[in-house]
Each structure stands twice: as C-alpha cells, then as structure tokens.
Enzyme design. Structure first.
Site, PDB file in Angstrom:
ATOM      1  CD  GLU A  63      -2.755   1.611  -1.581  1.00 59.88           C
ATOM      2  OE1 GLU A  63      -2.036   1.871  -0.605  1.00 59.88           O
ATOM      3  OE2 GLU A  63      -3.619   0.718  -1.548  1.00 59.88           O
ATOM      4  CE1 TYR A 146       1.253  -1.170   0.551  1.00 62.18           C
ATOM      5  CE2 TYR A 146       0.998   1.174   0.071  1.00 62.18           C
ATOM      6  CZ  TYR A 146       0.446  -0.050   0.414  1.00 62.18           C
ATOM      7  OH  TYR A 146      -0.903  -0.160   0.583  1.00 62.18           O
ATOM      8  CG  ASP A 164       0.255  -1.867   4.374  1.00 61.33           C
ATOM      9  OD1 ASP A 164       0.411  -3.044   4.779  1.00 61.33           O
ATOM     10  OD2 ASP A 164      -0.869  -1.360   4.216  1.00 61.33           O
TER      11      ASP A 164
END
Ligand code: SF4
Length: 382
Positions: A63, A146, A164
């Site tokens: 990520e 996020y 996102d």
C-alpha cells in the site's frame, strides 16, 4: 478566475448533503451490487504477491509503495524489497542506506523513513505484530486513514473502509456525484458510503474489488463500462456523463525552479554529497548543487558555494547536460557543469565521498541524478 471558480464550488456545499440523501441504495440493490462485485473480483482479480497470504506486513508495504505509483511499476520494487527484508523485524534493523537504495526511484522518500519508524514501533510496542484496530494503526508514522483501512480490511478482514483515487472515482460515478470529491462534505459522504456498503465478513474482498474495478475497468478516461459488473447500478452511465465524473478542481501550474550541479571528477570517481536531515530527499546522495528561481548567475554562485561548503576551488565549464524533473508542487530544470580537481584537495567525511564509476549503482540517488549518471557513464564508455 480560479479563485472565483473554487469559491462558487464551495458555495455549492450546502446543496450536497440534500443531493446525497435522495440517492440511498435500497437493501435489495445493495446486496446485488455487493455480490456482483465480489463475484467479479473472484474471477478477474490480478494475481498479486500480497494477495497470496494476506500478511499484514506485505499488505502495508504494497500500500505504501502504491501511493502515487502504478502496480506495474511498483512490482519489481516490491519483489526486491521482500527478498531483502522478508519481515518487519528485518526492516526495523536495516541500515538506512539499504532502505533508501531499495526505495530509489519510487520518490517521496519520507515514506521509507516512516516505514522504518513504524517497523521499530511495531517491534517495540506490539511484539512484532501489526495491531488490527484502525485507531491503533492511525497512531503509526506515515499511516493515514486510507492505509489504516487497507491494512485492517485487507490484512485482517476488519470492516474498515478504504477510499483512494480509484474507489473515489467508482463511487462518484455510481452515485453520479456532480461536486468535486475534494469538497469536505463530499469526502465525508464518500467515506460513509465506503463503510456502509461493506458486506458482513467480506471486507477484505469487497474493498479490493472496489479498488480493482477502479484500477482496471472504471478508468479515469474511457472506462470499460460494457465489462463492468455493476453497470446496472451506475447513475453516471445512465445519464451518459461518465467522463465528466469525478468533477475536477482546476490545479495550479507547478512553479519552475532551476538547479545547477557540479560534476566533480577525479580519475575514475565522482564527488557526491549527502543531503542533510529535514529537507526534501533527506539522506540521498547528490552532486554538489544549488537551486534558485532563475538560472541567471547560478553557475557562478555554485562555484562559490562549493568553495565555502566543501573547501574546494573549482572552475566550471559550459553546461554539458540538462534535464527536467517534475515533483508534486514544482518542476526543476537541472543543469550539469563539469569540473576536475586534485582528489587530495577534498576532505572526506560521512556527508561527502568520492564514488568510483563502478560503484555509483550502490548509492541511493534522486531520480534526476540517477538519469544523469546513467547517461554520463554511457558517454565515457563510448
Ligand atoms: S458502469 Fe462505467 S462508469 Fe459506472 S462504475 Fe462501471 S465502469 Fe465505472
């Protein structure tokens, strides 16, 4: 003009909530949307290395690497990273030079420093294991809403939302949201939807399905709506204005900066200095250089700078190479000037070093310098 436009967009906030309230999905349609997405993801998801075991450590690194970078570009970085640092303890104990080198080319180097700090905190405070709760994840350096949602949902299957750019686009189109997602009321509503739509016990796959749909089907321009598993729920498709959603806020033109670099050579080595702490690209190596708003007199200022800071007298020739590089908020035109010196003139310490041509590959350089070094060494061989 831009100010007026943003002002009028902000004024429209008052109408946003009312607009959303009219558009709730009824339970039957919501179940259909969830199931259609889950079925599609089961069949069409890309095979990615962190989707095998769903190890929170792997999900986290993927990520962070994927912020501002596409999957295709980040995969070789991810594989190299996992080979060198297969677990969080290895990251906590790794040399900073190694971390920067593994990150070289991905940019936004603050991310790799935060990875190191987070790895240390997890080893010291959580026995080497990621916490599952979003509230605890949010306290770790470099982990925002996020990323916390992604680790909690993808790593632990917790019902935490993710939002996102890809998910934002899908939700805005599905709900035909005609206000920019940057508006705080719109943002709040998107987070609410992203959470409310997670089916019980299926957060891991549902969140990834939304992200995957945005990355592979619901593309920014010309989305493949005919292949979309939830097209029958899409209000934007219904009204044929898919390409205008999400609505964009006009962005400011990036500021132009100029950088002059001294390429100081002695025999088969080049002189590099380390960028100091608390500035952009901290800890990476660079050619002695200075930056300004104008190219005027920059070369002469650089000669004086090298003498004052490094104690080396140099005389720079004509610019022999130039390249442009874009950062998030500005762009730089980098000019390179050659100088040759007697190597003994330079006093070495941990912030300045002669690096043999054959060893430049081993140090971490910002992208423009890596591009230059590749070009320079090719010229020498030829
Ligand atoms: S129908 Fe098209 S615009 Fe709507 S969600 Fe699917 S891909 Fe996106």
């Amino acid at each position: 003009m831009i100010v007026t436009l943003i002002g009028s967009l902000l004024k429209s906030i008052n109408t946003v909530s009312e607009f959303f309230l009219k558009k709730e999905l009824d339970p039957k349609n919501l179940t259909d949307l969830q199931q259609s997405l889950l079925n599609w993801f089961a069949e069409y998801q890309r095979k990615l290395p962190w989707r095998v075991e769903y190890e929170p450590y792997e999900v986290w690194i993927s990520e962070i690497m994927l912020q501002q970078t596409q999957v295709k570009t980040m995969l070789p970085y991810y594989r190299r990273w996992m080979e060198a640092l297969p677990g969080i303890r290895e990251v906590a104990e790794a040399d900073e030079e190694l971390l920067l080198k593994l990150w070289e080319g991905l940019g936004y180097y603050r991310r790799v420093r935060n990875i190191r700090k987070t790895a240390e905190m997890i080893c010291n405070e959580y026995g080497g294991y990621f916490p599952e709760e979003v509230t605890k994840l949010l306290k770790l350096p470099g982990i925002g809403r996020y990323t916390a949602g992604a680790i909690a949902s993808i790593g632990f299957n917790q019902p935490a939302p993710v939002l996102d750019g890809n998910v934002t686009r899908v939700l805005c189109r599905l709900k035909k949201i005609l206000d920019p997602p940057q508006l705080s009321e719109v943002g709040k509503e998107l987070w609410r939807l992203a959470e409310a739509w997670i089916p019980k016990g299926k957060a891991r796959h549902f969140n990834q399905a939304l992200m995957e749909l945005g990355a592979t089907v619901c593309l920014p321009s010309s989305p493949s709506c005919l292949l979309c598993p939830i097209q029958h729920h899409c209000l934007a498709l219904d009204s044929e204005n898919v390409n205008q959603i999400p609505v964009k806020v006009p962005s400011k033109a990036p500021k132009q900066r100029y950088r002059a670099c001294a390429v100081i050579r002695f025999n088969q080595s080049l002189l590099f200095s380390k960028r100091p702490e608390n500035i952009l690209l901290e800890g990476l190596w660079e050619f002695p250089s200075i930056e300004g708003d104008s190219i005027k007199n920059l070369k002469e200022i650089l000669e004086k700078h090298v003498e004052q800071v490094y104690g080396i007298m140099i005389s720079l020739g004509n610019e022999f190479h130039q390249l442009d590089h874009r950062y998030t908020n500005f762009k730089t035109r980098v000019s390179f000037y050659q100088a040759e010196v007697d190597g003994l003139q330079v006093e070495m310490d941990e912030t300045i070093s002669w690096v043999k041509f054959s060893e430049t590959e081993k140090i971490a350089l910002p992208s423009p310098y890596r591009r230059f070094v590749d070009w320079y060494l090719k010229q020498i061989v030829e």
